[in-house]
Design an enzyme around this catalytic site. Structure first.
Site, PDB file in Angstrom:
ATOM      1  N   TYR A 276      -7.245   5.695 -13.648  1.00 24.46           N
ATOM      2  CA  TYR A 276      -7.332   6.370 -12.345  1.00 24.46           C
ATOM      3  C   TYR A 276      -7.155   7.880 -12.423  1.00 24.46           C
ATOM      4  CZ  TYR A 276      -5.680   1.572 -11.481  1.00 24.46           C
ATOM      5  OH  TYR A 276      -5.482   0.224 -11.516  1.00 24.46           O
TER       6      TYR A 276
ATOM      7  N   TYR B  57       2.952  -1.333 -12.271  1.00 27.03           N
ATOM      8  CA  TYR B  57       1.655  -1.422 -12.943  1.00 27.03           C
ATOM      9  C   TYR B  57       1.676  -0.780 -14.339  1.00 27.03           C
ATOM     10  CZ  TYR B  57       0.403  -2.607  -8.136  1.00 27.03           C
ATOM     11  OH  TYR B  57       0.359  -3.177  -6.890  1.00 27.03           O
TER      12      TYR B  57
ATOM     13  N   GLY C 218       0.748  -1.248   0.000  1.00 32.53           N
ATOM     14  CA  GLY C 218       0.000   0.000   0.000  1.00 32.53           C
ATOM     15  C   GLY C 218       0.778   1.298   0.000  1.00 32.53           C
TER      16      GLY C 218
ATOM     17  N   ARG D 108      -2.641   3.755 -16.499  1.00 28.11           N
ATOM     18  CA  ARG D 108      -2.992   4.398 -15.234  1.00 28.11           C
ATOM     19  C   ARG D 108      -3.676   5.765 -15.388  1.00 28.11           C
ATOM     20  NH1 ARG D 108      -0.353   5.527 -11.472  1.00 28.11           N
ATOM     21  NH2 ARG D 108      -1.651   4.626  -9.842  1.00 28.11           N
TER      22      ARG D 108
ATOM     23  N   GLU E  45       3.782  -6.782   2.184  1.00 27.55           N
ATOM     24  CA  GLU E  45       3.682  -7.076   0.746  1.00 27.55           C
ATOM     25  C   GLU E  45       3.821  -5.835  -0.131  1.00 27.55           C
ATOM     26  OE1 GLU E  45       0.378 -10.651   1.143  1.00 27.55           O
ATOM     27  OE2 GLU E  45      -0.307  -8.622   0.697  1.00 27.55           O
ATOM     28  N   PRO E  46       4.969  -5.190  -0.157  1.00 27.83           N
ATOM     29  CA  PRO E  46       5.109  -4.008  -1.011  1.00 27.83           C
ATOM     30  C   PRO E  46       5.185  -4.359  -2.487  1.00 27.83           C
ATOM     31  CG  PRO E  46       7.220  -4.543  -0.009  1.00 27.83           C
ATOM     32  CD  PRO E  46       6.213  -5.500   0.582  1.00 27.83           C
TER      33      PRO E  46
ATOM     34  N   ARG F 262       4.184  -1.524  -5.438  1.00 24.87           N
ATOM     35  CA  ARG F 262       4.499  -0.242  -6.068  1.00 24.87           C
ATOM     36  C   ARG F 262       5.781   0.399  -5.510  1.00 24.87           C
ATOM     37  NH1 ARG F 262       0.262   2.903  -8.104  1.00 24.87           N
ATOM     38  NH2 ARG F 262      -1.133   1.756  -6.717  1.00 24.87           N
TER      39      ARG F 262
ATOM     40  N   CYS G  36      -6.716   5.283 -30.579  1.00 26.57           N
ATOM     41  CA  CYS G  36      -7.895   5.896 -31.180  1.00 26.57           C
ATOM     42  C   CYS G  36      -8.917   6.347 -30.145  1.00 26.57           C
ATOM     43  CB  CYS G  36      -8.549   4.905 -32.132  1.00 26.57           C
ATOM     44  SG  CYS G  36      -7.417   4.338 -33.382  1.00 26.57           S
TER      45      CYS G  36
HETATM   46  N1  LLP Z   1      -1.025  -7.228  -1.447  1.00 29.43           N
HETATM   47  C1  LLP Z   1      -2.229  -7.388  -2.017  1.00 29.43           C
HETATM   48  C2  LLP Z   1      -3.122  -8.438  -1.520  1.00 29.43           C
HETATM   49  C3  LLP Z   1      -2.621  -6.556  -3.071  1.00 29.43           C
HETATM   50  O1  LLP Z   1      -3.815  -6.708  -3.618  1.00 29.43           O
HETATM   51  C4  LLP Z   1      -1.733  -5.562  -3.543  1.00 29.43           C
HETATM   52  C5  LLP Z   1      -2.097  -4.692  -4.647  1.00 29.43           C
HETATM   53  C6  LLP Z   1      -0.469  -5.452  -2.927  1.00 29.43           C
HETATM   54  C7  LLP Z   1      -0.153  -6.299  -1.872  1.00 29.43           C
HETATM   55  C8  LLP Z   1       0.549  -4.451  -3.354  1.00 29.43           C
HETATM   56  O2  LLP Z   1       0.127  -3.149  -3.098  1.00 29.43           O
HETATM   57  P1  LLP Z   1       1.108  -1.915  -3.388  1.00 29.43           P
HETATM   58  O3  LLP Z   1       2.278  -2.006  -2.426  1.00 29.43           O
HETATM   59  O4  LLP Z   1       1.545  -2.007  -4.793  1.00 29.43           O
HETATM   60  O5  LLP Z   1       0.252  -0.741  -3.122  1.00 29.43           O
HETATM   61  N2  LLP Z   1      -3.238  -1.263 -10.710  1.00 29.43           N
HETATM   62  C9  LLP Z   1      -3.279  -0.328  -9.606  1.00 29.43           C
HETATM   63  C10 LLP Z   1      -2.827  -0.931  -8.300  1.00 29.43           C
HETATM   64  C11 LLP Z   1      -3.619  -2.137  -7.883  1.00 29.43           C
HETATM   65  C12 LLP Z   1      -3.117  -2.741  -6.608  1.00 29.43           C
HETATM   66  C13 LLP Z   1      -3.671  -4.095  -6.423  1.00 29.43           C
HETATM   67  N3  LLP Z   1      -3.224  -4.749  -5.240  1.00 29.43           N
HETATM   68  C14 LLP Z   1      -2.452   0.897  -9.961  1.00 29.43           C
HETATM   69  O6  LLP Z   1      -1.852   0.942 -11.033  1.00 29.43           O
HETATM   70  O7  LLP Z   1      -2.417   1.864  -9.188  1.00 29.43           O
END
Ligand code: LLP
Length: 436
Positions: free
Chosen positions: A339, A395, A257, A335, A295-296, A298, A366
């Site tokens: 978003y 992403y 997150g 993105r 779980e990082p 991004r 297009c």
């Molecule tokens: N763990 C779980 C269960 C998740 O669903 C996700 C992301 C993560 C970890 C990793 O989260 P992060 O550290 O990347 O925030 N396509 C979207 C992002 C979707 C995230 C989905 N889940 C975007 O481009 O912003």
């Protein structure tokens, strides 16, 4: 600037000190943008455009920052690369080398994680609708944890498994951080997991799984969303998990997150502060003995990567706006379309030149909405320039598609001035390769 020099304060270098570009980016002796020691203009002369370009040292530095944040606090746990953010085999390999574990959300991601050499016990599987095949594949591979998402999945896994499997239960803790609605996942009204309150069923799911002889419940999981700049919501989510825990809870997986800087104005929390908040929260609620998984996605990969395009047209509509069109767009970066995400843009041929022209960077697809950067201030972009959008490492490659018959770009890793292509560009033949 003169004042800064007189006061002895260091002068900010807009490229070397950029928050959005990969660590180590600079303007080289030819006045061009360098990423991972490689001249971006030369790189694209060899590999073409668009291209995803990553600084390998940046990926490694962020993985180490996560590991060190755990080590500094004496955490017994694992840092999982949320591989959906960048599902390229080379990225899995790199993070395996850096001692990370991995989170997979499909059979395909599991396949890549195994191919990249992750020890199966360091692979953990998510998904709100895992198929029979995916559950069996995970069980046969001997992965670390299956993260259970629904009552139907509990039934399915029990029916399929021969041997007991370690599982976590995914809880939606009823917390909604401020981020785009599409990427918040912790609220009760969610397709993911079991709600923490009476309506959500988490307590019933726990009871159900504890009674199972196939599913060995060892802990809880919560992921409340993505691109989050606040830290308080994590504490609230962890408290909600605490309400559900019992003596069986030996593992707490606190999800990903952490937000990143997409524009120079963005100020995300540091990795160490983010980890510190989560670790302190878990210890306060669960005590010191519990294993912590994080779980990082991004925040490991976004700022390590940039996309390089070639400018093909400049269209000035007097009194309205100037569009410059590049040779990619929503096929390599969905993105902005999905978003409304904002990005920076700069010209790799002269990154230090004063930005003096406001333009809108459009893609080649297009659709009028295929705009990568609206109202970007740039250094007089012209046809033939190499245009770079920073912070596309997460992403981007992951959500790339073939809209308009566009071939997906290559992925290039750069380190100490050496570039290696780790994913090749698709060819037109690839576009017809699945025809039967
Ligand atoms: N763990 C779980 C269960 C998740 O669903 C996700 C992301 C993560 C970890 C990793 O989260 P992060 O550290 O990347 O925030 N396509 C979207 C992002 C979707 C995230 C989905 N889940 C975007 O481009 O912003």
């Amino acid at each position: 600037m003169a004042e800064q020099v007189h006061s002895g304060a260091p002068v900010r270098d807009p490229i070397a000190d950029s928050l959005v570009l990969p660590i180590g980016s600079r303007v080289n002796e030819h006045g061009r943008l360098e990423v991972g020691g490689c001249d971006v203009v030369e790189l694209v002369e060899e590999h073409g455009t668009p291209a995803y370009i990553y600084a390998e040292d940046d990926l490694r530095a962020r993985a180490r920052a996560y590991r060190e944040a755990f080590e500094r606090r004496g955490v017994d746990g694992e840092v999982l690369f949320a591989s959906k953010a960048f599902p390229a085999t080379a990225a899995y390999k790199l993070f395996a080398e850096e001692g990370l574990s991995v989170d997979v959300a499909s059979g395909g991601e599991l396949h890549i994680a195994l191919a990249a050499g992750f020890e199966p016990s360091r692979i953990h599987m998510h998904g709100n609708n895992k198929s029979d095949e995916e559950i069996l594949m995970a069980a046969r591979a001997g992965i670390g944890h299956l993260i259970l998402d629904s009552f139907d999945e509990i039934e399915r896994a029990e029916r399929l498994l021969d041997e007991p499997m370690k599982v976590l239960i995914r809880v939606t803790p009823g917390v909604k951080p401020s981020t785009h609605d599409f990427i918040t996942t912790g609220q009760l009204d969610s397709k993911f997991g079991f709600g923490a309150g009476d309506a959500g069923g988490a307590a019933r799911a726990i009871e159900r799984v504890l009674a199972s002889d196939k599913l060995e419940l060892v802990g809880l999981h919560a992921h409340i969303g993505s691109q989050i700049f606040e830290l308080e919501p994590y504490r609230l989510a962890i408290s909600a998990l605490g309400e559900l825990a019992g003596g069986w809870c030996r593992v707490v997986d606190v999800g990903g997150g952490l937000g990143v800087a997409y524009t120079e104005e963005d100020r995300p929390p540091a990795i160490d502060d983010y980890v510190g908040t989560k670790v302190a929260g878990v210890r306060e609620v669960f005590g010191d003995e519990v294993r912590i998984l994080i779980e990082p996605g991004r925040s490991l990969v976004a700022n390590a990567g940039v996309t390089a395009y070639r400018v093909g047209t400049v269209k000035e509509i007097p009194g309205v706006r100037t569009y410059i069109a590049v040779d990619g767009g929503m096929s390599d970066n969905l993105r902005p379309m999905l978003y409304g995400s904002r990005y920076e843009a700069l010209i790799a041929d002269r990154p230090a030149a004063e930005p003096d022209t406001t333009v809108t960077v459009a893609g080649m697809h297009c659709e009028s909405g295929d705009v990568l950067v609206r109202d970007a201030l740039m250094a007089n972009p012209a046809v033939g320039d190499v245009l770079v959008t920073p912070a596309t490492g997460a992403y981007g490659h992951a959500m790339a598609n073939n809209y308009n018959g566009v071939t997906r770009p290559p992925v290039i890793f750069c380190r100490d001035g050496v570039a290696r292509q780790v994913v090749r560009r698709e060819t037109f033949d690839d576009l017809t390769a699945r025809d039967v």
